[in-house]
Every structure is written in C-alpha cells, then in structure tokens.
Design an enzyme around this catalytic site. Structure first.
Site, PDB file in Angstrom:
ATOM      1  N   GLU A 126       0.843  -1.187   0.000  1.00  0.00           N
ATOM      2  CA  GLU A 126       0.000   0.000   0.000  1.00  0.00           C
ATOM      3  C   GLU A 126       0.883   1.245   0.000  1.00  0.00           C
ATOM      4  O   GLU A 126       2.102   1.140   0.199  1.00  0.00           O
ATOM      5  CB  GLU A 126      -0.923  -0.006   1.214  1.00  0.00           C
ATOM      6  CG  GLU A 126      -1.886  -1.182   1.228  1.00  0.00           C
ATOM      7  CD  GLU A 126      -2.824  -1.202   2.416  1.00  0.00           C
ATOM      8  OE1 GLU A 126      -3.702  -2.088   2.459  1.00  0.00           O
ATOM      9  OE2 GLU A 126      -2.683  -0.320   3.305  1.00  0.00           O
ATOM     10  N   PRO A 127       0.300   2.425  -0.228  1.00  0.00           N
ATOM     11  CA  PRO A 127       1.120   3.644  -0.249  1.00  0.00           C
ATOM     12  C   PRO A 127       1.985   3.816   0.993  1.00  0.00           C
ATOM     13  O   PRO A 127       3.106   4.321   0.904  1.00  0.00           O
ATOM     14  CB  PRO A 127       0.067   4.759  -0.360  1.00  0.00           C
ATOM     15  CG  PRO A 127      -1.058   4.127  -1.113  1.00  0.00           C
ATOM     16  CD  PRO A 127      -1.102   2.706  -0.604  1.00  0.00           C
ATOM     17  N   GLY A 130       4.889  -1.277   3.013  1.00  0.00           N
ATOM     18  CA  GLY A 130       5.720  -2.060   2.110  1.00  0.00           C
ATOM     19  C   GLY A 130       6.180  -3.335   2.781  1.00  0.00           C
ATOM     20  O   GLY A 130       5.504  -4.363   2.756  1.00  0.00           O
ATOM     21  N   SER A 131       7.332  -3.268   3.451  1.00  0.00           N
ATOM     22  CA  SER A 131       7.886  -4.447   4.113  1.00  0.00           C
ATOM     23  C   SER A 131       7.026  -4.909   5.286  1.00  0.00           C
ATOM     24  O   SER A 131       6.976  -6.096   5.599  1.00  0.00           O
ATOM     25  CB  SER A 131       9.306  -4.149   4.601  1.00  0.00           C
ATOM     26  OG  SER A 131      10.156  -3.845   3.516  1.00  0.00           O
ATOM     27  N   ILE A 156       1.459  -2.531  -7.648  1.00  0.00           N
ATOM     28  CA  ILE A 156       0.895  -3.852  -7.921  1.00  0.00           C
ATOM     29  C   ILE A 156       1.222  -4.305  -9.345  1.00  0.00           C
ATOM     30  O   ILE A 156       0.804  -3.676 -10.327  1.00  0.00           O
ATOM     31  CB  ILE A 156      -0.628  -3.850  -7.703  1.00  0.00           C
ATOM     32  CG1 ILE A 156      -0.955  -3.338  -6.292  1.00  0.00           C
ATOM     33  CG2 ILE A 156      -1.193  -5.252  -7.920  1.00  0.00           C
ATOM     34  CD1 ILE A 156      -0.248  -4.086  -5.170  1.00  0.00           C
ATOM     35  N   ARG A 269      35.195  -5.684 -29.145  1.00  0.00           N
ATOM     36  CA  ARG A 269      35.711  -4.317 -29.024  1.00  0.00           C
ATOM     37  C   ARG A 269      37.249  -4.312 -29.030  1.00  0.00           C
ATOM     38  O   ARG A 269      37.887  -5.062 -28.286  1.00  0.00           O
ATOM     39  CB  ARG A 269      35.210  -3.697 -27.725  1.00  0.00           C
ATOM     40  CG  ARG A 269      35.785  -2.326 -27.376  1.00  0.00           C
ATOM     41  CD  ARG A 269      35.335  -1.260 -28.344  1.00  0.00           C
ATOM     42  NE  ARG A 269      35.643   0.076 -27.821  1.00  0.00           N
ATOM     43  CZ  ARG A 269      35.542   1.183 -28.534  1.00  0.00           C
ATOM     44  NH1 ARG A 269      35.143   1.125 -29.803  1.00  0.00           N
ATOM     45  NH2 ARG A 269      35.832   2.358 -27.991  1.00  0.00           N
ATOM     46  N   GLY A 341      31.865   0.350 -21.611  1.00  0.00           N
ATOM     47  CA  GLY A 341      32.330   1.741 -21.673  1.00  0.00           C
ATOM     48  C   GLY A 341      31.204   2.679 -22.064  1.00  0.00           C
ATOM     49  O   GLY A 341      30.058   2.533 -21.635  1.00  0.00           O
ATOM     50  N   GLU A 365       9.449  -8.326  -3.135  1.00  0.00           N
ATOM     51  CA  GLU A 365       9.405  -9.584  -2.375  1.00  0.00           C
ATOM     52  C   GLU A 365      10.294  -9.532  -1.134  1.00  0.00           C
ATOM     53  O   GLU A 365      10.829 -10.553  -0.693  1.00  0.00           O
ATOM     54  CB  GLU A 365       9.802 -10.773  -3.256  1.00  0.00           C
ATOM     55  CG  GLU A 365       8.792 -11.083  -4.351  1.00  0.00           C
ATOM     56  CD  GLU A 365       7.413 -11.415  -3.835  1.00  0.00           C
ATOM     57  OE1 GLU A 365       7.304 -12.181  -2.860  1.00  0.00           O
ATOM     58  OE2 GLU A 365       6.423 -10.905  -4.391  1.00  0.00           O
ATOM     59  N   GLU A 369      17.572  -5.688   3.059  1.00  0.00           N
ATOM     60  CA  GLU A 369      17.672  -5.574   4.512  1.00  0.00           C
ATOM     61  C   GLU A 369      16.731  -6.548   5.221  1.00  0.00           C
ATOM     62  O   GLU A 369      17.097  -7.150   6.247  1.00  0.00           O
ATOM     63  CB  GLU A 369      17.351  -4.126   4.931  1.00  0.00           C
ATOM     64  CG  GLU A 369      18.395  -3.100   4.487  1.00  0.00           C
ATOM     65  CD  GLU A 369      18.330  -2.765   3.010  1.00  0.00           C
ATOM     66  OE1 GLU A 369      19.315  -2.195   2.497  1.00  0.00           O
ATOM     67  OE2 GLU A 369      17.303  -3.063   2.359  1.00  0.00           O
TER      68      GLU A 369
END
Length: 384
Positions: A126-127, A130-131, A156, A269, A341, A365, A369
């Site tokens: 949701e706004p 999260g975790s 979502i 290259r 590069g 997911e 942390e």
C-alpha cells in the site's frame, strides 16, 4: 549429491532459451522504450505453457517443479527482465488459491491464467505499507453475503492489465495479535468501484505493468474469500519462501544476461590494437562475473530444490538466495556497463537496460535488509 539436470530439464531450458531469442529479444527495446505491456509475446508464451508453468496439469498448467520453474525464470530474464516478468507474473496470487482455495476457485481462476486467457495479480503493498505487511489498512467488511472493500494498493504488478487479484485486507480489526485479523479475498477488475492507475517512469522492468489499485465500496460475493477468515497474513507468509526463490532466479537470469553480453562485447571491441578481452583488468571482471553468477545459480537451485522437498532449511535458503542473487545481478549489470564503456551508457546495447532492470530484485518480495533480518532470525532461532 546430484548436480546434473535430467534430459527433460535440459530440453525445457533449450526450448525456453530459443523462445527468448526468437520472440523476446527482437522486440525487447521497443517494449522497454514505450513502457507497454507485451500482450502479443504473452500470447505466444501461453502456447508454450510458460504462463502456467507452476500450475498443476489438472488446472491447465504445465505442472513444472520449483526447480524447473526457476530454470525457466532464469532463461527468460537472461533475455529481457521486463518482458520476462510480464510472462512469469501472470500467475501472481495463484499459490494462495492452490493451497487454500476451493475446488471451484481453482477451476474458475487458475485455468484461464494457465491457458493465457486471463492475468492474475497479488495486491499486498500500500502507499504507506511495504515491508511491514501486518500494517495493511485496506478494509473488507461483511455485508450480508458480500464483502465490501475500501482502500488503496500500490506497486501492484499487472495492476492495470489484470483480470482478478488476490487482495490482502483487514477483515477483523478487533482480533488479538499483530498477525491476526487479515484475510485474502479475490477481487475481479470489472467490479464496480474498482479502478487502476498505471505507474510510469519506472527505472526498469518497464514492459511489466505496475499500478495503483483503488477500492471504493467494491462488492464481491462471500465465496471470494480465500481460505480461513482472519488467517490471511499467516497464509501469505508461507509463500514468500517460494516467491523469493523465484526472485533469486530472476537475479541469476539478469546476472547471466549481463555477463554474457559483457563477454561477447569484450571479444569484439578493440583498443590499442587488440580486443579488450586481452587485457587482464577485463579478464578479471569477466571471471568474477561468471563465477559469482554460477555461485548464485547453485544457491538458487538448492533453494528451489528445498521448495520441492519441503526442506527444513527452506526459509533460510530462500532469503540467502534472494539476497545474494539480487546482489550479484546488480554487480554484474554494473560491471557489464563498465566493460561496454561509453556504449554501455546508451540503449544501442542491452547493457544499460540490464543495469536499470537489476535493481528491483533487491527491493520487491522483501528488500535486501529484510532478507538479512530473516537470515539472522533463523540463525538465532527467533520467530517472526
């Protein structure tokens, strides 16, 4: 210990790789630049059974094991993470139905997804949430034989293209205990009061659809409840080991794709009269990239094996695999740009797209942390 793949698994890998090269690679830049959902590619993927890889055969899917599904995810993400996620995410939320859904729910919602006729989604974040999943505020109240949902969901996957979503919401606010009182409810996107707003301007995985969902007095029948009322949070936690293993497979795929492109470019290259692959500094980068990709692959495959065999180390392995593989993905994508590069800084080459796409694996997911917290928690024998 058996590290070899069966002939069937080797064939699956080759077929998916061929599909990626023929159907995804030629259009990857187009979908990324335009931030559009790859419906046409999805249709072809469904014909190969890739949209229902983890869904059992009895519900129209391919019935692949977690290990085989991880292999498929890896190969697709090695070609283009954005389109790959669009394909593999069509079944988001299916685990809840497979484990806790009624037979009627499985037939109604899983079979169309497996055959490519529908797209699912899982609505959790949701706004302001999260975790910390236990802080979701989207509310579902019982009114007769219906549930009435109000609230917002954010970030979502499949939000503006999905046909139905398994929504985590609060149904029993008076329930005791931080993790009780939440339920999972199926909400079809054609219900009155449901709306979705596509999120654009993402750093990466731009072909994959992401949206904010709004529920304004959305009514669904009581039979849309998945499993036991009030047990939604505990139900959800059981599947993070599976889904984190698949994000680890995404990381392996991104690392593989970035490493392969760096190897190819280094041999083409030329500088100072020789290919840059002749310089030890570049050789060391290539060696580290491929070594760490292989290490991430083996850890991820072990986690997938643990999913299939309900191994007691699964939670620890899943978080280890997710944390490490995502870290390797970001590192390899970064080094691939460095090997390219200046050419790696523009979208003439795939290196810059992989660089942008890699970062999300350290966020969704469960952030890096959070994974480290889980690993430490398991080591110390502490519950959540």
């Amino acid at each position: 210990m058996e590290f070899g793949l069966s002939e069937e698994q080797k064939q699956i890998r080759e077929e998916v790789r061929r599909f990626g090269e023929n159907e995804i690679e030629p259009v990857a830049k187009e979908y990324d630049r335009e931030e559009k959902f790859p419906f046409e590619v999805l249709e072809k993927a469904a014909e190969m059974g890739l949209t229902g890889a983890n869904i059992p055969i009895e519900y129209g899917g391919a019935g692949y094991s977690a290990l085989e599904t991880a292999m498929i995810v890896e190969e697709l993400f090695a070609v283009d993470p954005g389109i790959a996620l669009s394909i593999t995410a069509t079944t988001f939320g299916s685990d809840a139905l497979l484990e806790y859904g009624t037979e009627e729910q499985k037939r109604e919602y899983l079979e169309p997804v497996a055959t490519g006729e529908a797209i699912m989604g899982a609505a959790i974040s949701e706004p302001d949430t999260g975790s910390d999943v236990s802080s979701v505020s989207t509310r579902a109240e019982k009114d007769g034989d219906e549930w009435v949902l109000n609230g917002n969901k954010m970030w979502i996957t499949n939000g503006s293209v999905g046909d139905y979503f398994v929504v985590m919401c609060e149904t029993d606010p008076e329930a005791e205990g931080r993790y009780n009182g939440f339920s999972q409810i199926i909400v079809e996107s054609d219900r009155d009061g449901f709306s979705a707003e596509k999120i654009t301007g993402k750093l990466g995985i731009r072909a994959s659809d992401t949206a904010e969902l709004i529920f304004d007095d959305v009514r669904v029948p009581e039979e849309n409840l998945v499993g036991t009322r009030g047990m939604g949070f505990l139900q959800l936690m059981q599947f993070f080991d599976d889904t984190r293993t698949m994000v680890a497979a995404q990381g392996v795929g991104i690392a593989k794709g970035a490493s392969e492109r760096a190897l190819e470019y280094a041999q083409q290259r030329e500088q100072f009269g020789q290919s840059i692959s002749e310089f030890q500094a570049i050789q060391h980068k290539l060696a580290e990239m491929h070594t760490e990709t292989e290490a991430a692959r083996q850890l991820t495959y072990k986690s997938a094996w643990s999913v299939d065999n309900a191994d007691e180390q699964l939670t620890t392995l899943a978080s280890m695999a997710k944390e490490y593989a995502s870290r390797v993905a970001v590192k390899c994508a970064n080094e691939s740009v460095q090997v390219h590069g200046g050419s790696g800084f523009v979208d003439d080459f795939d290196a810059e797209r992989f660089y942008r796409d890699a970062k999300i694996t350290q966020i969704y997911e469960g952030t890096t942390e959070i994974q480290k917290n889980i690993i430490a928690r398991e080591l110390l024998g502490k519950g959540f």
